[in-house]
Design an enzyme around this catalytic site. Structure first.
Site, mmCIF file in Angstrom:
data_model
loop_
_atom_site.group_PDB
_atom_site.id
_atom_site.type_symbol
_atom_site.label_atom_id
_atom_site.label_comp_id
_atom_site.label_asym_id
_atom_site.label_seq_id
_atom_site.Cartn_x
_atom_site.Cartn_y
_atom_site.Cartn_z
ATOM 1 N N GLU A 27 0.027 -0.893 5.910
ATOM 2 C CA GLU A 27 1.097 -0.316 6.720
ATOM 3 C C GLU A 27 0.935 1.185 6.847
ATOM 4 O O GLU A 27 1.208 1.758 7.898
ATOM 5 C CB GLU A 27 2.460 -0.645 6.103
ATOM 6 C CG GLU A 27 3.644 -0.414 7.049
ATOM 7 C CD GLU A 27 4.169 1.022 7.037
ATOM 8 O OE1 GLU A 27 4.923 1.389 7.952
ATOM 9 O OE2 GLU A 27 3.820 1.787 6.118
ATOM 10 N N ASP B 45 0.828 -1.205 0.000
ATOM 11 C CA ASP B 45 0.000 0.000 0.000
ATOM 12 C C ASP B 45 0.863 1.257 0.000
ATOM 13 O O ASP B 45 2.006 1.246 0.462
ATOM 14 C CB ASP B 45 -0.965 0.013 1.188
ATOM 15 C CG ASP B 45 -0.269 -0.033 2.546
ATOM 16 O OD1 ASP B 45 0.690 -0.823 2.690
ATOM 17 O OD2 ASP B 45 -0.670 0.721 3.449
#
Length: 380
Positions: free
Chosen positions: A138, A73
């Site tokens: 994250e 991400d």
């Protein structure tokens, strides 16, 4: 560099960055990595927790287990029109690789994959095991990502011995800084309670902004510890203050304050909570306080992983690296408590989360070589 876009690491990085995987979306990044890893003989578990995609991959079953950890991400791009290139249409211009995630951290993911491909091809009978722990959560809440995968592994007593997180650790040149620990992060959401009233009649009200100011000044001036050889002293920062109705003739009834403590191993979470509350109580404040712990501090001292990584950087780049615990938190905070040695090594961090995020394309190729050399030091 001629034909740099034909390099396997660069081609994979271009493919990963072209996928708009803003937290918690993965947009096919993980299937792309999984396909490559399966060809190398990795066994793969897809681990989806609520809206978050994760995977755990492992090659071989004997120890030691060396794991590459990272995230697919990325943070939002900001105004696309202010980028020199489209953030999800990456380009290499004069040797500079532009795109969202080039540094944080799809470039590292590409380097990890090609390093493993080259290592396993050249050393098919290597000792130990190689693992990948990859999440798409994250940059966001970090609730259903690495922490859940670690809990899954711990539940079946599958232990990570060493873990290399691909966060962008470098400062001025590739590999000049390796993070061998991180400070803890403790946040507080504080509400100072007062009594609303008219500004012309302050004796009938209680202004929470006024009453909180001396306590906030004392908290800001407090010396929490001296730090140590690995960590700077603990820091306290107020990040947000909000109060009032928007009118200039109303004393507010509440004042909301957000603060954060980045703390060293010299002080514990509970000690910090007690000291903050003691200062608030000393000033006779009426308050409500909710604590949020994002992570405890961790440190990986000199040992196998540190030595192998420092040697790999010296071998490939020709210079020594610096060990550091500075910066924010990372998913290493979820892995270190299991007893694993944890380091962070990745590209330069100068443009992470910024418009026109970029790295030197050559650095990603070199990073793959460093990762491979590290494996050779540890698994041969």
């Amino acid at each position: 560099m001629p034909n740099i876009e034909n390099d396997p690491t660069i081609k994979l990085a271009l493919d990963l960055i072209s996928r708009p995987s803003v937290t918690p979306e993965d947009e096919g990044c993980q299937p792309l990595m999984i396909e490559r890893l399966k060809k190398l003989g990795f066994e793969v578990e897809n681990l989806r927790f609520e809206e978050v995609d994760n995977f755990w991959a492992r090659k071989n079953n004997e120890g030691p287990l060396l794991v590459f950890a990272g995230h697919t991400d990325v943070v939002p791009t900001g105004p696309v029109e202010k980028w020199d290139v489209h953030p999800f249409k990456p380009e290499i211009i004069d040797g500079i690789f532009y795109g969202r995630g080039a540094a944080d951290m799809k470039g590292s993911l590409a380097s990890m994959i090609t390093a493993c491909e080259n290592f396993t091809k050249e050393h098919p009978d290597h000792k130990g095991s190689i693992g990948f722990l990859i999440t798409s959560d994250e940059e966001g809440p970090s609730i259903n990502g690495t922490v859940k995968v670690v809990e899954h592994l711990e539940a079946r007593n599958e232990k990570i011995d060493m873990c290399l997180v691909g966060e962008p650790s470098s400062t001025n040149k590739l590999g000049d800084v390796v993070k061998n620990g991180r400070r803890g992060s403790l946040s507080g959401n504080l509400t100072i309670l007062g009594k609303q009233g008219h500004v012309a009649y302050p004796h009938l009200a209680e202004n929470p902004i006024h009453s909180s100011a001396p306590a906030l000044a004392e908290l800001a001036a407090e010396q929490w510890d001296q730090g140590n050889e690995f960590f700077p002293a603990t820091s306290f920062q107020i990040s947000n203050i909000n109060s009032g109705t928007g009118a200039n003739n109303v004393i507010p009834g509440e004042c909301d304050i957000m603060f954060n403590l980045r703390f060293s191993t010299e002080v514990t979470e509970e000690q910090l909570k007690q000291r903050v509350e003691a200062i608030l109580d000393k000033h006779n404040l009426k308050y409500e306080l909710q604590w949020v712990l994002s992570g405890h501090p961790f440190l990986t001292p000199a040992g196998e992983l540190v030595d192998a990584t420092c040697k790999a950087i010296k071998d490939i780049c020709g210079y020594d690296t610096e060990l550091s615990t500075a910066g924010g938190t990372s998913d290493g905070r979820f892995i270190a408590p299991t007893g694993a040695q944890v380091l962070e090594l990745g590209p330069l961090n100068a443009t992470i989360h910024q418009l026109n995020e970029h790295v030197k394309a050559e650095d990603l190729i070199t990073l793959s070589k460093i990762y491979q050399r590290m494996m050779e030091h540890l698994l041969l």
